[in-house]
Every structure is written in C-alpha cells, then in structure tokens.
Design a protein around this motif. Structure first.
Motif, PDB file in Angstrom:
ATOM      1  N   LEU A 102      48.460  56.717 102.269  1.00 49.10           N
ATOM      2  CA  LEU A 102      49.850  56.350 102.554  1.00 49.10           C
ATOM      3  C   LEU A 102      50.184  56.517 104.031  1.00 49.10           C
ATOM      4  O   LEU A 102      50.936  55.717 104.599  1.00 49.10           O
ATOM      5  CB  LEU A 102      50.803  57.187 101.694  1.00 49.10           C
TER       6      LEU A 102
ATOM      7  N   MET B  80      57.294  55.334 102.885  1.00 49.33           N
ATOM      8  CA  MET B  80      56.345  55.623 101.815  1.00 49.33           C
ATOM      9  C   MET B  80      55.623  56.956 102.026  1.00 49.33           C
ATOM     10  O   MET B  80      55.130  57.553 101.068  1.00 49.33           O
ATOM     11  CB  MET B  80      55.322  54.501 101.682  1.00 49.33           C
TER      12      MET B  80
ATOM     13  N   CYS C 273      56.414  59.941  99.804  1.00 58.42           N
ATOM     14  CA  CYS C 273      55.809  60.079  98.471  1.00 58.42           C
ATOM     15  C   CYS C 273      54.792  61.218  98.430  1.00 58.42           C
ATOM     16  O   CYS C 273      54.549  61.795  97.363  1.00 58.42           O
ATOM     17  CB  CYS C 273      55.127  58.779  98.056  1.00 58.42           C
TER      18      CYS C 273
ATOM     19  N   MET D 298      58.942  54.051  96.862  1.00 57.34           N
ATOM     20  CA  MET D 298      58.129  52.853  96.962  1.00 57.34           C
ATOM     21  C   MET D 298      58.989  51.590  96.877  1.00 57.34           C
ATOM     22  O   MET D 298      58.688  50.573  97.511  1.00 57.34           O
ATOM     23  CB  MET D 298      57.051  52.841  95.875  1.00 57.34           C
TER      24      MET D 298
ATOM     25  N   ALA E 232      60.276  51.093 100.301  1.00 57.84           N
ATOM     26  CA  ALA E 232      59.208  50.580 101.154  1.00 57.84           C
ATOM     27  C   ALA E 232      58.933  49.105 100.855  1.00 57.84           C
ATOM     28  O   ALA E 232      58.732  48.295 101.765  1.00 57.84           O
ATOM     29  CB  ALA E 232      57.934  51.408 100.972  1.00 57.84           C
TER      30      ALA E 232
END
Length: 451
Positions: free
Chosen positions: A421, A343, A346, A359, A362
C-alpha cells in the motif's frame, strides 16, 4: 469536405435541433471498455481458487498477473499505427473479438497438469493483452473525433470510469460464478459475452461524417468546437509503411508529453493494484471469503465510478467558467491523487468497514483524477493521434508489468500487504509532482514535418 456536403445524402437530418449521436458513441465506448476491464480482472477474482488449485506462491502469481501487461505494452505502438492506418471501427472490432476469444480459452486450462497449466495461462493472458492493446488509443482517437474540446473531459471520464463500473457490475457476478461453479466458468462466461459485443460494435459505430443519424447541427457543433471529425483523412499512409519513428522521437523530446507519460505510469500503478491484488488483499489480509471479496470490492468501485464522472464534469465546468485548459485538467488530477494516498491509512485500521471506507475514498480519488486520456486527446498531434495514444499507453501500462511483480515480492518477503500500500500511494504522489513541476501548459503538440 464541407458540413453541408457531408450530409447531402440525408436531407431529413439537415435541419432542426442538433442530434446527440456523440453521446451514444461514448456509451458504446463505455460498454466495450467495461468489458475490457472486466476481462482483465477475471484472474484477480478467480485468483485465490486458481492459486490454490495450481499451488502458486505470491511471486509466481505476480508474474502470471503481469503476463497481460507485457503484451499490452508491446502492442501499443503497433496498435496505434493500425488505428491510424485502418481506422478505429475495424481495428477495435477485431480487438474485442480476439481478447474475448483468448479469455474464453482460459476456462479450459484445467485439462493440463499444474506446471503446464501455468505456462498456458501465461500465454493466454499474454494474448489477451496483445489483443486489447489498440483499445484505449482507439477510445482517445474516437473521442477526439466525436467531441469538441469543451466536452472531451466528460467523454474521457465516462469511458475511463468504466474500469470501476466493471468491478461494480462484474466482481459480484464473477465471485458468485467462482463460488458456485468454479473459477473456469468465469473465463467462459466473460469470453462468450465479449464475442457477442464485438458484433454489436460493428453494427453501431461510424465516423462522424458517415453516421446515418447525425445531423448538420451536431456535426457543426463538433467541428467548430475542436473535434477532429476528419481524423482518418489527416494521414494517408502507404500500405508498405509503418510507424513514423521520427515523429515518435519528437513526442519523447517534449517535456510536456514526457511528464504526462511518466505521470500516467504512476497513476496506472494504482489501476493495476486494484485490478490484480486488491481482491487477494481482501481475502488474504482481511480474511474475507471469495464471495465476500467479490461483493466488497464493488463498493469502493462504485465510489471510483462516481469520482470518474465527477472529475470529468468538474474539469469541463472549469473550462466553461473561463479557466485555462491547463488548470481545468490538472486540478482534478492533483486532487484525485491526494485522495488516493489515503490508502496508507489502511495499514493502521483493524475493522473491515474502516478499511472498505478508506479504500472507497482512494478509489474515488483515483477516478476523480483519471483524466489522462482527456489530456492525450487535447495534446496529441492530429496527424498521429493513434500513435500518440499508443505511446502514452505504453508508458502507463509498463506499470501493469511492474506493479503485480513488485507487490508479489513485497508480500512474499514481508508476509503482509502494508509495504504494498505504501508503494502504490508513493506512485500517486509522484504523479502529483509530474503534473505540478514537469508538464507545464497543456496544449496540442505540433509536429515538425519530416523530410
């Protein structure tokens, strides 16, 4: 009590092919746990509109998000003891009813002014958390009772994957309700649904020996395979007694169990990010509408659901192929947490489809590695299975307090979700270290009898 004696009153079920009642039981666990997670997520879906109407900043919103977990953590040990004292069926039914009732009441906080509404919302979220506290220890207790060891990974993965199915099913529905009617109706809809399901639960659930549809062959399969079919008989608790604190000290002194507990805190950090801030992330960081966020959030959740089922199947397949219980449980957990760390990418992605894809990976990893409750069913002392599950869930859901608040501070300070994150992915990495370096062999913990 022998298996034959247990079914003496139902001779029509005494012969023939084994029934498969245990899979209906896990379906019921899946259904109520889906409701459980959907009710937790109501605030995240309605959060942007509610935040605007009540004029809440990210820090305040973080504290409101955490209200559920404060009570959920406080209630774990008492909830586990209640399960051991009164059994899973009744305690779980009351749990479903009351968490649904308090969810429904959140739909009416608009009658208060903004300041009072925040306080009332915090209290109601607190009561939802307190009411839900017996749920997962009950899931663990019921799966330990109804499933042999070789099938317990799949059973735990099925009910645990409901956290993703809840998003798949209810995020679009709640997003549509919010956009069409207002955030208040999300709570009213979900609360009413839960009250109905509480009644269905009471009519459907029985212990293995008491279920009217089980036959001797299935009961024998469960019992000889390691299922604790007499789990309610292991502890004869007096009415004036409470949780056995000496036994809890034994659990906390076990390196294996302590490693499992700490890892669960880290894994649950990922859960609460997805349950609380993820839809807000899609709206505020990625510029989606509330309706879009509701539908987009369901796409990674589908991958999480698939990962959850596959992780349990993979774990049980390793057992059947002759690998040890330790290898069978640890391998999917480690693989899943490695995938969850993705993640962080991102933070460097610009387009929406790339963010959603990452995502989704993840989410898949989180689901694939979500075998903590199977591990608890494998390791909990049979005398205090509910209490042991409660202690495990206490550690895990402390993350429900810390995660929303920490992320709230990070977003408020930096104006971005990038640091959030990184924080969540770091917890996935620590979970890997716990299972590889701390837990050691996975086996049932044996209590030393108290004087």
């Amino acid at each position: 009590m022998s298996v034959s004696r247990a079914i003496a009153d139902k001779p029509d079920l005494a012969t023939g092919k084994a029934t498969r009642v245990r899979w209906f039981i896990v379906f019921m666990l899946f259904m109520v746990t889906t409701l459980n997670y959907a009710d937790r997520a109501t605030l995240s879906i309605a959060g942007t509109s509610l935040q605007r109407d009540l004029n809440l900043n990210p820090v305040t919103m973080g504290y409101v998000f955490s209200a559920f977990a404060w009570a959920y953590v406080i209630g774990q040990i008492p909830g586990g003891w209640l399960l051991d004292r009164f059994g899973s069926k009744k305690v779980y039914a009351y749990s479903i009813f009351f968490w649904s009732f308090f969810t429904l009441l959140q739909g009416f906080i608009g009658v208060f002014n903004a300041a009072t509404a925040v306080i009332v919302l915090f209290i109601l979220r607190f009561m939802v958390g307190l009411s839900e506290s017996p749920a997962f220890p009950a899931n663990s207790r019921i799966s330990a009772s109804w499933f042999p060891t070789a099938e317990r990974g799949r059973a735990a993965a099925i009910f645990n994957s409901s956290q993703y199915f809840a998003t798949v099913l209810f995020a679009p529905i709640m997003g549509w309700i919010t956009a069409s009617f207002g955030w208040q109706y999300v709570f009213i809809f979900m609360g009413t649904l839960g009250v109905i399901i509480a009644g269905i639960w009471l009519k459907s659930i029985h212990s293995p020996r008491e279920h009217p549809r089980i036959n001797e062959a299935e009961l024998h399969h469960i019992e000889t395979g390691g299922g604790l079919v007499d789990i309610d008989q292991y502890v004869k608790v007096k009415e004036d007694s409470g949780p056995k604190w000496g036994y809890m000290k034994q659990l906390l002194k076990s390196r294996m169990l302590l490693g499992i507990y700490i890892a669960q805190y880290c894994i649950t950090t990922l859960t609460y990010f997805f349950l609380t801030w993820f839809p807000v992330y899609l709206v505020q960081e990625r510029g989606m509408s509330i309706l879009e966020a509701g539908f987009v959030a369901s796409l990674p959740a589908i991958c999480g659901f698939g990962g959850g089922i596959l992780g349990g199947m993979f774990s049980d397949s390793l057992l059947k192929r002759g690998f040890s219980l330790t290898v069978a449980r640890k391998t999917p957990i480690v693989i899943g947490m490695i995938l969850s760390c993705a993640m962080i990418i991102c933070n460097y992605a610009e387009t929406e489809w790339v963010v959603v894809s990452i995502m989704a990976l993840a989410f898949f990893g989180k689901g694939f590695g979500a075998l903590g409750w199977a591990v608890v069913s494998d390791t909990s002392p049979k005398e205090i299975a509910g209490l042991s599950g409660g202690l495990f869930n206490t550690f895990g859901n402390i993350a429900g307090i810390t995660t929303p608040i920490i992320i709230g501070y990070i977003v408020n300070k930096t104006g971005s979700f990038n640091g959030a994150l990184v924080f969540v992915a770091a917890n996935a990495f620590v979970a890997i270290l716990c299972y590889l370096l701390v837990v050691g062999p996975i086996k049932r913990f044996e209590l030393k009898k108290q004087a």
